[in-house]
Design an enzyme around this catalytic site. Sequence first.
Site, short mmCIF file in Angstrom:
data_model
loop_
_atom_site.label_atom_id
_atom_site.label_comp_id
_atom_site.label_asym_id
_atom_site.label_seq_id
_atom_site.Cartn_x
_atom_site.Cartn_y
_atom_site.Cartn_z
N CYS A 97 -21.94 -40.19 5.28
CA CYS A 97 -22.09 -40.99 4.07
C CYS A 97 -21.53 -42.38 4.27
O CYS A 97 -21.77 -43.27 3.47
CB CYS A 97 -21.40 -40.31 2.91
SG CYS A 97 -19.63 -40.26 3.14
N GLU A 111 -24.65 -24.17 2.55
CA GLU A 111 -25.22 -22.96 3.15
C GLU A 111 -25.71 -23.20 4.59
O GLU A 111 -25.99 -22.26 5.32
CB GLU A 111 -26.34 -22.38 2.29
CG GLU A 111 -27.50 -23.31 1.99
CD GLU A 111 -27.28 -24.21 0.78
OE1 GLU A 111 -26.19 -24.81 0.65
OE2 GLU A 111 -28.23 -24.33 -0.02
#
Length: 497
Positions: A282, A177
Amino acid sequence: MATTLHHWKSGEIFEGNSGRFSDVTNPATGEVTAQLALASEDDVNEVVAAAVAAFPKWRDMSLTKRTQILFAFRELLNTRKKELAAIITSEHGKVLSDALGEVTRGQEVVEFACGLPHLIKGGFTENASTKVDVHSTRQPLGVAGIISPFNFPAMVPMWFFPIAIAAGNTVVLKPSEKVPSAALWVAELWKEAGLPDGVFNVLNGDKVAVDGLLTHPDVQSISFVGSTPIARYVYETGTTHGKRVQALGGAKNHMLVLPDADLDLAADQAVNAGYGSAGERCMAISVVLAVGDIGDELVSKIKERTVGLRTGDGTRSCDMGPLVTAQAQERVSGYIDAGQSAGAELVVDGRRPEVDADGEGFFVGPTLFDHVRTDMSIYTDEIFGPVLSVVRVDSYEEGVKLINDNPYGNGTAIFTNDGGAARQFQYEVKVGMIGVNVPVPVPMAYYSFGGWKNSLFGDTHAHGVDGLHFFTRGKVITSRWLDPSHGGLNLGFPQNA
Ligand code: NAD
């Protein structure tokens, strides 16, 4: 006035009915740029229904025709990728060159998926039994749910949807979002490429949307990427509801620098991998393990490079952009406070950086800690910001033990000129992706991306052959034709003759 962003269903914008919205911001200025509609359960059902309805025709379309659409998508993406990069920078904050790099790495998976007809071929055995042939095929599952994180608005969804679509599935993508516009842009590009309506859909939202996909009986698979607690929840909930799930989680990546390494190369790469994309990767390096007595020299080389980095609005000529939200800025600054209180040596402090930007952006500058201990939160936790910790270890063995004891196992790297040490490292380290003098070893599209331990829940990694297997299931067909020999009744287990 800020615009409103909605969902994408059956080839057009779908407004939904939830009445719930969240702010989308430009992290470099702090400005609210859009209101995002957050899906209700009804919205989830409508979007999934569109994907279900599109599946039979898409699955029936020949591989040749499906692949032509993939090629058209690739061409459009290649021509217009700067537009997508600009969208990523405006919502995520990463600098434009980095955003373009992300799109290019995603495009590689599209290119891989263009060759899917070769991979999806089955095997054929003639005369397995007398006049009996056996062959295998792989078929699509149906509706694939993809739930992605904020840090790669284009690349992470592209790890999955090109292969899912090429293999004949239909897709519902639930982007983060915080960065929804890339997914909506991609949806329009698919339409332009000629993808039939309903094959690629975008569902915007929060936990309601995620839970809706995880429990919906018509969603066959879930590909999730995000933080470890949510990945574990997604894996457990999705599999409990009978779905095939691959859930990629967080990371704490270590770079082991041996005394014989080229320390200038190691320092360059520690800075690139620690602060690129403001540490919001990541595969970022967050811990440097300095072996033996190289610590002082290595830290001084990293410091020299760190203080010269320019932080600011990613559309300007900077090395590093802001963090994604004010909460992320606060969280990362909190970790720097905690590291300092715990007694780590703060070599470069990024809490009040000088920045090249207008407004109230969410900036934390590159931060370097030395003499970090393994009981400090800056070592134990995934910070997901531009904070690099140097831990001094006495030996190779001590460094490898730290890596193997870590609950995460996404990426790691060794810096050395000793081939034997590098070979031993890649053999014994319990991590999914390993670099040898390469700090961010993100595999090519034709290999698979994925970590071990708390960095991935499920059996299959993303893209490559694993990706094809995840989005298809196998069948084996045993057939006999025009065989005049008829053995009569035999209720025993079929045996070959
Ligand atoms: P996140 O876990 O907060 O969000 C990921 C997705 O889950 C989003 O779409 C979000 O809307 C949804 N979500 C958030 N909270 C939820 C909840 N309570 N219930 C259900 N769904 C929820 O992650 P993020 O902050 O967007 O991304 C950063 C994280 O992702 C880091 O931990 C990073 O290491 C990880 N990541 C991992 C990889 C990998 O390949 N292993 C790649 C990129 C990012």
